[in-house]
Enzyme design. Structure first.
Site, short mmCIF file in Angstrom:
data_model
loop_
_atom_site.label_atom_id
_atom_site.label_comp_id
_atom_site.label_asym_id
_atom_site.label_seq_id
_atom_site.Cartn_x
_atom_site.Cartn_y
_atom_site.Cartn_z
N LYS A 21 0.84 -1.21 0.00
CA LYS A 21 0.00 0.00 0.00
C LYS A 21 0.87 1.25 0.00
CE LYS A 21 -2.96 0.66 3.57
NZ LYS A 21 -2.75 2.01 4.14
N SER A 22 1.88 1.30 0.85
CA SER A 22 2.73 2.50 0.95
C SER A 22 3.43 2.77 -0.38
CB SER A 22 3.79 2.31 2.03
OG SER A 22 3.18 2.22 3.30
N ARG A 26 2.86 5.97 -3.22
CA ARG A 26 4.00 6.80 -3.61
C ARG A 26 4.26 6.71 -5.11
NH1 ARG A 26 4.28 5.66 1.67
NH2 ARG A 26 5.53 6.93 3.11
N GLY A 99 -4.70 7.96 5.59
CA GLY A 99 -3.79 8.88 6.25
C GLY A 99 -2.60 9.20 5.37
N SER A 173 7.50 8.62 12.19
CA SER A 173 6.36 8.51 11.29
C SER A 173 6.78 8.78 9.86
CB SER A 173 5.27 9.51 11.69
OG SER A 173 4.39 9.73 10.60
N GLN A 175 4.79 9.10 7.44
CA GLN A 175 3.87 10.07 6.81
C GLN A 175 4.34 11.48 7.10
OE1 GLN A 175 -0.07 8.95 8.09
NE2 GLN A 175 -0.05 7.08 6.88
N ASP A 330 2.00 -1.49 11.77
CA ASP A 330 0.69 -1.93 11.24
C ASP A 330 0.42 -3.40 11.52
OD1 ASP A 330 0.26 0.63 10.36
OD2 ASP A 330 0.78 0.21 8.28
N ARG A 403 -7.53 -3.34 9.47
CA ARG A 403 -6.55 -4.24 10.09
C ARG A 403 -7.16 -4.97 11.30
NH1 ARG A 403 -2.81 -3.95 6.68
NH2 ARG A 403 -2.11 -1.96 5.85
C1 S3P Z 1 2.49 4.71 6.25
C2 S3P Z 1 3.10 5.01 7.43
C3 S3P Z 1 2.63 4.53 8.75
C4 S3P Z 1 1.65 3.38 8.60
C5 S3P Z 1 0.63 3.64 7.53
C6 S3P Z 1 1.31 3.83 6.19
C7 S3P Z 1 3.06 5.26 5.00
O1 S3P Z 1 1.98 5.59 9.42
O2 S3P Z 1 1.00 3.13 9.82
O3 S3P Z 1 -0.27 2.56 7.43
O4 S3P Z 1 2.70 4.79 3.90
O5 S3P Z 1 3.88 6.18 5.10
P1 S3P Z 1 2.79 6.66 10.29
O6 S3P Z 1 3.69 7.39 9.39
O7 S3P Z 1 1.75 7.56 10.89
O8 S3P Z 1 3.52 5.86 11.33
#
Ligand code: S3P
Length: 443
Positions: A21-22, A26, A99, A173, A175, A330, A403
């Site tokens: 997913k991440s 991107r 998020g 984090s 993100q 996660d 999740r």
């Molecule tokens: C993610 C970062 C994580 C993770 C989220 C995906 C990302 O969050 O929990 O599911 O793709 O950068 P945080 O950056 O808030 O830890």
């Protein structure tokens, strides 16, 4: 709603989990900001990543879905417009439950010449955005919370000149780090983000592949810095997304929970900043073999998992905390399920971030585990699980958190009687075919 019985048969066979997913998010974002086209294979077509695609379409990016003529492999082509090619959206950008979309996109929008507004679903509108508002404002951005509660909707005023900052993030984090780095691409000086531990580094690895000058440095005390020198144009590239280790974790757990199981999960991303779950489970005695390891930009392997009886250390305890937490953040809900069935006491600490995920995952994990008969106490930054109590089926309230729904679908396989996952549809956020793939391993 979906009903799941205790599994009387071992899980056997092969499974290909969908794309990470991440990395999928991107690949769309960086492709959009690049010159030329980006071709993505293995992209995760789930609720969250489709939210990212919709946002970038509204920002004027052409994104095409096709199949490769020779082998029919589904491909997404992003026709990038360069760092300065996005157009003003004609309405609010909607990020759904994501998020990652909300925070990374905010970093990009903060540097655009136009105004924009960004919001998501009721979960997104409760998640903390001050963590990006603060550093982006320090960079010169004009970004604020429409309701004044540090949450989305976010109002972003365009036309600001940004400058690089050295930012000490209180939380590890990806993100937060990525939002700052993306704004840093448009800044007039270097950007450095320090974090207490290295969070997932997909932004760094991928931006480098797109041509940016960015790298990580870890000092002797283990504190990590991400350093970006702006000024390099991004150029479209080819991305092959590995399977998501966060999705693979449910099948790893299922194989470890149901006696006699023997499962191979193919082509799973094993980036060190994501694979804490593998090292922890191995320390607890799990039989997980890495096969066909491929050391590409994002390393990947097949995971061969056989049923194993898990144990603590010589005192019958096991502690998970510190720098390991960001590498399995996660996976903590499914890890807690595994810990509840292991013959030891497991302490999860330094994981207060769980409270600000799609649900408050300390509460949602502890409440549902207790409802199944487990002995678990929530703490301020994690939980204490006295494992080995027999689990029984019950109704699971996932709090619309994908999740939690998937973790307790796996717990159901080891629980006496019937478990009902009340909101099963939320798995579509990251793994639309989850129940089908799980069933295929049981039958
Ligand atoms: C993610 C970062 C994580 C993770 C989220 C995906 C990302 O969050 O929990 O599911 O793709 O950068 P945080 O950056 O808030 O830890």
């Amino acid at each position: 709603m979906i009903s799941i019985e205790k599994s009387s048969k071992p899980l056997t066979g092969n499974v290909f989990v969908p794309g990470d997913k991440s990395i999928s998010h991107r690949s769309i974002m960086f492709g959009a900001l690049s010159e030329g086209t980006t071709e993505i294979t293995g992209f995760l077509k789930s609720g969250d990543c489709l939210s990212t695609i919709e946002c970038f379409k509204k920002l004027g990016i052409l994104i095409e879905h096709s199949q490769r003529p020779m082998n029919g492999v589904p491909t997404i082509t992003v026709h990038g417009k360069g760092l300065r090619g996005l157009k003003k959206p004609d309405s609010t950008l909607y990020t759904g439950n994501s998020g990652t979309t909300t925070r990374l996109l905010s970093g990009i929008l903060a540097a655009q010449p136009f105004d924009s507004m960004i919001t998501g679903d009721s979960s997104i509108e409760k998640r903390p955005m001050n963590r990006i508002i603060k550093p982006l404002s320090q960079m010169g951005a004009d970004i604020s919370s429409a309701m004044g509660n540090d949450c989305a909707p976010l109002i972003i005023k365009g036309g600001k000149k940004l400058h690089g900052i050295s930012y000490h993030s209180p939380v590890a984090s990806a993100q937060v780090k990525s939002a700052i780095v993306l704004a840093g691409l448009y800044s007039d000086s270097d950007t450095v983000v320090y974090e207490p531990a290295l969070s997932r580094n997909h932004t760094e690895l991928m931006l480098r592949a797109f041509g940016a000058d960015i790298h990580n440095e870890v000092d002797v005390r283990g504190s990590s810095a991400t350093i970006l020198h702006p000024g390099m144009p991004l150029r479209g590239t080819k991305i092959n997304v590995p399977g998501d280790i966060s999705s693979a974790a449910y099948f790893i757990a299922a194989a470890l929970l149901v006696p006699g199981s023997d499962v191979v999960i193919h082509n799973v991303g094993i980036n060190k900043t994501r694979s804490g779950i593998l090292s922890i489970l191995t320390q607890m005695g799990a039989d997980i073999q890495l096969e066909n390891v491929n050391e590409s930009i994002e390393p990947r392997a097949d995971l061969h998992v056989r049923y194993s009886e898990l144990h603590g250390n010589e005192n019958g305890r096991f502690e998970v905390g510190g720098k390991l937490i960001p590498t399995m953040i996660d996976e903590l809900p499914i890890f807690a399920v595994i810990a509840a069935t292991a013959n030891c006491t497991t302490i999860i600490k330094d994981a207060a971030e769980l409270k600000v995920k799609e649900s408050n995952r300390i509460d949602s994990v502890c409440n549902n585990l207790k409802a199944m008969g487990a002995d678990v106490e929530p703490t301020d930054d994690g939980m204490i699980i006295h494992g080995g109590k027999p689990l029984h089926g019950t109704d699971i309230d996932s709090d619309a958190d994908h999740r939690i729904a998937m973790s307790f679908a796996v717990a159901a396989l080891a629980a006496e009687g019937t478990t009902r996952i009340i909101d099963d549809k939320c798995v579509g956020i990251s793994y639309p075919e989850f129940f089908k793939d799980l069933r295929a391993l049981i039958n």
